[in-house]
Design a protein around this motif. Structure first.
Motif, PDB file in Angstrom:
ATOM      1  N   LYS A 107       0.816  -1.256   0.095  1.00  0.00           N
ATOM      2  CA  LYS A 107      -0.091   0.048   0.126  1.00  0.00           C
ATOM      3  C   LYS A 107       0.792   1.329   0.151  1.00  0.00           C
ATOM      4  O   LYS A 107       0.425   2.271  -0.201  1.00  0.00           O
ATOM      5  CB  LYS A 107      -0.819   0.165   1.176  1.00  0.00           C
ATOM      6  CG  LYS A 107      -0.345   0.294   2.475  1.00  0.00           C
ATOM      7  CD  LYS A 107      -1.366   0.757   3.629  1.00  0.00           C
ATOM      8  CE  LYS A 107      -0.968   1.173   4.660  1.00  0.00           C
ATOM      9  NZ  LYS A 107      -1.958   1.391   5.632  1.00  0.00           N
ATOM     10  N   ARG A 108       2.163   1.108   0.423  1.00  0.00           N
ATOM     11  CA  ARG A 108       2.925   2.187   0.451  1.00  0.00           C
ATOM     12  C   ARG A 108       3.530   2.613  -0.996  1.00  0.00           C
ATOM     13  O   ARG A 108       4.089   3.705  -1.225  1.00  0.00           O
ATOM     14  CB  ARG A 108       4.126   2.065   1.450  1.00  0.00           C
ATOM     15  CG  ARG A 108       3.890   2.088   2.913  1.00  0.00           C
ATOM     16  CD  ARG A 108       4.616   1.022   3.752  1.00  0.00           C
ATOM     17  NE  ARG A 108       5.883   1.363   3.779  1.00  0.00           N
ATOM     18  CZ  ARG A 108       6.603   2.197   4.768  1.00  0.00           C
ATOM     19  NH1 ARG A 108       5.815   2.388   5.779  1.00  0.00           N
ATOM     20  NH2 ARG A 108       7.856   2.696   4.665  1.00  0.00           N
ATOM     21  N   TRP A 133      15.779  -6.011   8.981  1.00  0.00           N
ATOM     22  CA  TRP A 133      15.522  -4.887   7.978  1.00  0.00           C
ATOM     23  C   TRP A 133      14.032  -4.631   7.514  1.00  0.00           C
ATOM     24  O   TRP A 133      13.361  -3.750   7.666  1.00  0.00           O
ATOM     25  CB  TRP A 133      16.330  -5.026   6.578  1.00  0.00           C
ATOM     26  CG  TRP A 133      16.100  -4.046   5.919  1.00  0.00           C
ATOM     27  CD1 TRP A 133      15.532  -3.930   4.595  1.00  0.00           C
ATOM     28  CD2 TRP A 133      16.666  -2.558   5.833  1.00  0.00           C
ATOM     29  NE1 TRP A 133      15.708  -3.106   3.997  1.00  0.00           N
ATOM     30  CE2 TRP A 133      16.394  -2.028   4.577  1.00  0.00           C
ATOM     31  CE3 TRP A 133      17.586  -1.824   6.777  1.00  0.00           C
ATOM     32  CZ2 TRP A 133      16.739  -0.655   4.327  1.00  0.00           C
ATOM     33  CZ3 TRP A 133      17.819  -0.616   6.540  1.00  0.00           C
ATOM     34  CH2 TRP A 133      17.651  -0.005   5.489  1.00  0.00           C
ATOM     35  N   THR A 134      13.594  -5.937   7.172  1.00  0.00           N
ATOM     36  CA  THR A 134      11.935  -5.895   6.853  1.00  0.00           C
ATOM     37  C   THR A 134      11.147  -5.547   7.788  1.00  0.00           C
ATOM     38  O   THR A 134      10.272  -4.727   7.587  1.00  0.00           O
ATOM     39  CB  THR A 134      11.489  -7.428   6.190  1.00  0.00           C
ATOM     40  OG1 THR A 134      12.447  -7.836   5.272  1.00  0.00           O
ATOM     41  CG2 THR A 134      10.251  -7.520   5.642  1.00  0.00           C
ATOM     42  N   TYR A 135      11.353  -6.004   9.052  1.00  0.00           N
ATOM     43  CA  TYR A 135      10.375  -5.748  10.149  1.00  0.00           C
ATOM     44  C   TYR A 135      10.242  -4.396  10.473  1.00  0.00           C
ATOM     45  O   TYR A 135       9.400  -3.651  10.988  1.00  0.00           O
ATOM     46  CB  TYR A 135      10.443  -6.765  11.163  1.00  0.00           C
ATOM     47  CG  TYR A 135       9.840  -8.101  10.829  1.00  0.00           C
ATOM     48  CD1 TYR A 135       8.845  -8.373  10.296  1.00  0.00           C
ATOM     49  CD2 TYR A 135      10.879  -9.282  10.648  1.00  0.00           C
ATOM     50  CE1 TYR A 135       8.002  -9.596  10.004  1.00  0.00           C
ATOM     51  CE2 TYR A 135      10.431 -10.500  10.152  1.00  0.00           C
ATOM     52  CZ  TYR A 135       9.170 -10.630   9.727  1.00  0.00           C
ATOM     53  OH  TYR A 135       8.618 -11.955   9.231  1.00  0.00           O
ATOM     54  N   MET A 136      11.624  -3.694  10.508  1.00  0.00           N
ATOM     55  CA  MET A 136      11.873  -2.168  10.930  1.00  0.00           C
ATOM     56  C   MET A 136      11.349  -1.581   9.964  1.00  0.00           C
ATOM     57  O   MET A 136      10.862  -0.250  10.337  1.00  0.00           O
ATOM     58  CB  MET A 136      13.170  -2.163  11.200  1.00  0.00           C
ATOM     59  CG  MET A 136      13.590  -2.898  12.677  1.00  0.00           C
ATOM     60  SD  MET A 136      15.394  -2.695  13.282  1.00  0.00           S
ATOM     61  CE  MET A 136      15.409  -1.065  13.322  1.00  0.00           C
ATOM     62  N   THR A 137      11.846  -1.653   8.781  1.00  0.00           N
ATOM     63  CA  THR A 137      11.464  -0.596   7.467  1.00  0.00           C
ATOM     64  C   THR A 137      10.180  -0.669   7.019  1.00  0.00           C
ATOM     65  O   THR A 137       9.907  -0.058   5.881  1.00  0.00           O
ATOM     66  CB  THR A 137      12.602  -0.635   6.614  1.00  0.00           C
ATOM     67  OG1 THR A 137      12.686  -1.893   5.965  1.00  0.00           O
ATOM     68  CG2 THR A 137      13.929  -0.384   7.275  1.00  0.00           C
ATOM     69  N   PHE A 138       9.690  -1.941   6.924  1.00  0.00           N
ATOM     70  CA  PHE A 138       8.105  -2.018   6.095  1.00  0.00           C
ATOM     71  C   PHE A 138       8.700  -2.003   4.704  1.00  0.00           C
ATOM     72  O   PHE A 138       7.727  -1.539   3.771  1.00  0.00           O
ATOM     73  CB  PHE A 138       6.984  -1.069   6.519  1.00  0.00           C
ATOM     74  CG  PHE A 138       6.458  -1.381   7.985  1.00  0.00           C
ATOM     75  CD1 PHE A 138       5.499  -2.331   7.945  1.00  0.00           C
ATOM     76  CD2 PHE A 138       6.962  -0.913   9.021  1.00  0.00           C
ATOM     77  CE1 PHE A 138       4.591  -2.454   9.225  1.00  0.00           C
ATOM     78  CE2 PHE A 138       6.774  -1.093  10.131  1.00  0.00           C
ATOM     79  CZ  PHE A 138       5.372  -1.929  10.239  1.00  0.00           C
TER      80      PHE A 138
END
Ligand code: FAD
Length: 443
Positions: free
Chosen positions: A191-192, A411-416
């Motif tokens: 969605k981003r 990285w994925t979980y922190m930066t979406f």
């Protein structure tokens, strides 16, 4: 014919399959005076429990796969051959390979795993791919990502786009993980990046034939998983059976459900090697084509042909040991003990499965865990998810992979963001035209 007997006095062990069972079997023989040939039709070992993360663009294929040659590089008594087993001659003690080579063996270890079962409806496979290999995972990734791209393009061209409905068939761990991960990617990540469509409005349906999801888990964990899936936005339908699958749709009874991407996680059957062995030797198979083995991991009539992992039907206390990674690894480990006993003329030790428990994730930061070792516990939520992370990092093969996966998760979980969101191969989506036509005017 290949020269297969460079050191005649050493027993020749042929292992077919470089999955959990085959690789562990090869490693368990490292210190024994045997000549090992590990044959796999692929050049890599795949860590299947993380395939869904490749399918949903969290991880890249190389993060969860490792060249088999690399795994066995330091093992002097092992060689690796990329080829496919196509025949077994038990009388001549030979295997026949797809390239035409025939290899002699003193011991044969069959560990070729399992494959999808569409319950006799193989024509469904092209509309609803299953998840078993790296190729399956990248195909699922291609379809899911393409659906969003096509909707965005359609919106720009026509000013409308069909609502995106994803259907996952099968509510076992793989189906639950896929359904939760599609919700995640649509609601938190896509969605981003899209401007014309709102990916978070996508719908995900999970269809399960039995009365509850995660049927092999305790009822309390099934209920928690269903509640969490529902909270994520997955529509869970249990106790219903898919009757047909076509381009852009799935049928439950007479009800047609529009589905832009359909995924199959409903059935498995043994690799065809089980039937091949059954047809040539008459050994007993179960209804999924798995070879029935005794406590020393072979069919009673073939003491030097071991069958391990998902291909084996092995029972303890009247119950079949499940087709998951732990039994496959433990069976592989046990082969070393059996062959060591043979070489020193001792009785073969019986195999015992040591069940440490089961884990399944349900989207971002949630999981269920039925732990049996080192303590008994039924966990859910964040604690179960952390347990899942630690266990999967621990069992991944290769230090580089552990590091890469850990870094990518952080990285994925922190930066979406999901950097593995690549669409490769064909740019068309099977069923898209029919799907659009069915939904025209409904969105
Ligand atoms: C999507 C998915 C998610 C999973 N999640 C979990 C989980 O969370 N936890 C868990 O415990 N288990 C999980 N499993 C199950 C687990 O991965 C399997 O039980 C395990 O991989 C079985 O190991 P195996 O060695 O018997 O077979 P596999 O790992 O399937 O390996 C079989 C090997 O044999 C090779 N092969 C097949 N046929 C031939 C042939 N004719 N000639 C040569 N080579 C051949 C294949 O290329 C493959 O490398 C999952 C499985 C899948 C598919």
């Amino acid at each position: 014919m290949l020269d297969t007997n460079p050191i005649p006095k050493r027993p020749r062990v042929i292992i077919v399959g470089g999955g959990f069972a085959g690789v562990n079997a090869a490693k368990s023989l490292a210190e024994l005076p045997v000549e090992i040939t590990l044959i796999d039709r692929r050049n890599h070992h795949t860590f299947q429990p993380l395939l869904y993360q490749v399918a949903l663009a969290v991880l890249s294929p190389a993060d969860i796969a490792q060249p088999i040659r690399g795994i066995l590089r330091k093992q002097k008594n092992a060689r690796v051959l990329m080829d496919e087993l196509v025949g077994i001659d038990t009388a001549a003690h030979q295997v026949e390979l797809a390239t035409g080579a025939c290899l002699d063996f003193d011991y044969l270890v069959l560990a070729t795993g399992a494959t999808h079962s569409y319950f006799g409806k193989d024509e469904w496979a092209k509309f609803a791919p299953g998840l078993k290999t790296i190729e399956d995972a990248t195909e699922i990734r291609r379809r899911v990502l393409l659906a969003f791209e096509l909707a965005e393009r359609q919106m720009i061209e026509k000013g409308w786009h069909p609502q995106l409905n994803f259907v996952v068939i099968g509510g076992g761990p793989t189906g639950v993980e896929l359904a939760g991960a599609i919700c995640d990617i649509a609601q938190l990540y896509m969605k981003r990046d899209f401007r014309q469509i709102d990916p978070s409005r996508s719908k995900v349906m999970l269809i399960e034939g039995s009365p509850r999801v995660l049927g092999a888990y305790p009822a309390v964990l099934s209920a928690k998983a269903e509640k969490e899936l529902t909270r994520l936005g997955v529509l869970v339908r249990t106790g219903v059976h898919v009757t047909d699958i076509g381009p852009g749709w799935v049928k439950i009874g007479d009800q047609q459900i529009d589905s832009v991407v359909t995924l199959w996680a409903a059935g498995v059957q043994a690799s065809p090697v089980g039937k091949m062995l059954g047809a040539t030797t008459g050994v007993k198979l179960d209804n999924r084509g798995c070879v029935i083995v005794n406590q020393t991991l072979h069919p009673p009539e073939l003491p030097n042909i071991f069958v391990l992992g998902d291909l084996a039907h092995y029972e303890e206390n009247g119950k079949r040991v499940p087709g998951v990674a732990q039994p496959a690894m433990q069976m592989g480990d046990h082969i070393g003990k059996i062959i060591a006993a043979d070489l020193t003329s001792r009785p073969r030790p019986p195999f015992h499965y040591f069940n440490k428990g089961d884990l399944a994730t349900i989207g971002r930061m949630d999981a269920v865990a039925n732990i049996s070792w080192p303590f008994h516990a039924k966990l859910s939520g964040f604690v179960a998810w952390v347990t899942w992370l630690v266990v999967h990092i621990f069992f991944l093969v290769g230090f580089r992979n552990r590091l890469a996966v850990f870094a990518t998760w952080v990285w994925t979980y922190m930066t979406f963001t999901r950097s593995a969101r690549l669409i490769t191969g064909d740019q068309s989506l099977i069923g898209w035209t029919e799907y659009k036509a069915n939904l025209k005017g409904k969105s």
